[in-house]
Design an enzyme around this catalytic site. Structure first.
Site, mmCIF file in Angstrom:
data_model
loop_
_atom_site.group_PDB
_atom_site.id
_atom_site.type_symbol
_atom_site.label_atom_id
_atom_site.label_comp_id
_atom_site.label_asym_id
_atom_site.label_seq_id
_atom_site.Cartn_x
_atom_site.Cartn_y
_atom_site.Cartn_z
ATOM 1 N N GLU A 67 0.833 -1.206 0.000
ATOM 2 C CA GLU A 67 0.000 0.000 0.000
ATOM 3 C C GLU A 67 0.865 1.253 0.000
ATOM 4 O OE1 GLU A 67 -2.495 -0.460 3.407
ATOM 5 O OE2 GLU A 67 -3.590 -2.175 2.572
ATOM 6 N N GLU A 115 -4.468 -9.597 1.462
ATOM 7 C CA GLU A 115 -5.536 -9.344 2.433
ATOM 8 C C GLU A 115 -6.684 -10.358 2.353
ATOM 9 O OE1 GLU A 115 -3.295 -5.492 2.257
ATOM 10 O OE2 GLU A 115 -3.899 -7.029 0.825
#
Length: 278
Positions: free
Chosen positions: A132, A152
């Protein structure tokens, strides 16, 4: 004509989870390296790392002599995401859990909105929160055997930091869906093919490649870079009429700066411009 050396004599106070260093092989270099420094945990994220990174980015934002930033990791990894060992042993309230997640978003937003170019030099695994942060930077350079991914969905959570908006703009909707839904970890070579990474290189050449790009960016007019970063990052959300007006305003603003006149003079005199950010 060379630009005057205006580097500050000291950096901010020492950090526990970061290393900050000026990279100044030339007198007029303005590159700040921010190195995630938890190599014993592959630079996994804890609250302190997020807090210190926010402080470092604020320092970069507010220090005129910083013209470009390199974000990289100490040791064998860029950042492998959240420190699951520390999280597993922490008793957090729901409020504290939300505050921790907000810090991650705040870091990515600070990278994305910093009015100076940021290069992610991905030297090893960049996973979860690490990926990210890399995606929030202006450029990703990767070692050939480094790996980036968004795991995730395999651990019952979801990406943050603006990835679900930014990643499709970088690699296209189909490839973004594939990367996000499957959690596939791809190499630097594959990331460059998908245009997620700007380029890839052998690990031993990564730092030099990142510094070369950072120095080139640091030599450009700071106001122009800041204007362009804002325009480019807003482009997907702007209609053409509105964006044309924003570009016109940016061009006019640049034309009022001393750097604009310096650029004109340097061109006429066939010399390298010395931009001051004014």
């Amino acid at each position: 004509m060379s630009c005057p050396d205006a580097m500050p004599e000291t950096l901010p106070d020492s950090y526990q989870t970061l290393r900050l260093a000026w990279l100044t092989p030339e007198a007029d270099s303005r590159v700040l390296e921010v190195r995630l420094n938890r190599p014993h945990r592959l630079n996994a994220v804890i609250e302190t790392l997020y807090d210190e990174l926010l402080d470092a980015l604020a320092f970069a934002r507010d220090t005129d002599s910083v013209r470009a930033v390199i974000l990289t990791g100490e040791g064998r990894a860029f950042c492998v995401g959240a420190d699951m060992k520390e999280h597993g042993g922490a008793a957090r309230t729901l409020y504290q859990r939300r505050a921790y997640l907000q810090r991650g978003n705040d870091v990515c937003e600070a990278l994305y909105r910093l009015p100076k170019p940021v290069i992610a030099a991905v030297n090893g695994y960049a996973l979860g929160a690490g990926a990210e942060m890399a995606v929030a930077c202006d450029f990703i350079l990767m070692a050939e055997d480094a790996r980036i991914g968004f795991p995730e969905t395999g651990i019952g959570t979801c990406v943050g930091g603006g990835v679900s908006q930014i990643l499709p703009q970088l690699v296209g909707l189909a490839q973004a869906r594939w990367l996000l839904y499957t959690g596939e970890k791809i190499t630097g070579t594959e990331a460059a093919r998908l245009q997620l990474a700007l380029s890839t290189s052998p690990t031993e050449e990564l730092d030099a490649r990142a510094l070369e790009l950072a120095e080139r960016l640091a030599a450009q007019a700071p106001v122009s870079i800041a204007m362009l970063k804002r325009l480019v990052n807003r482009s997907a959300a702007s209609d053409l009429d509105g964006h044309l007006q924003q570009e016109l305003d940016a061009v006019f603003t640049c034309s009022t700066t001393a750097d604009w006149q310096e650029g004109v003079d340097a061109f006429a005199q066939k010399r390298r411009p010395c931009f001051q950010g004014r």
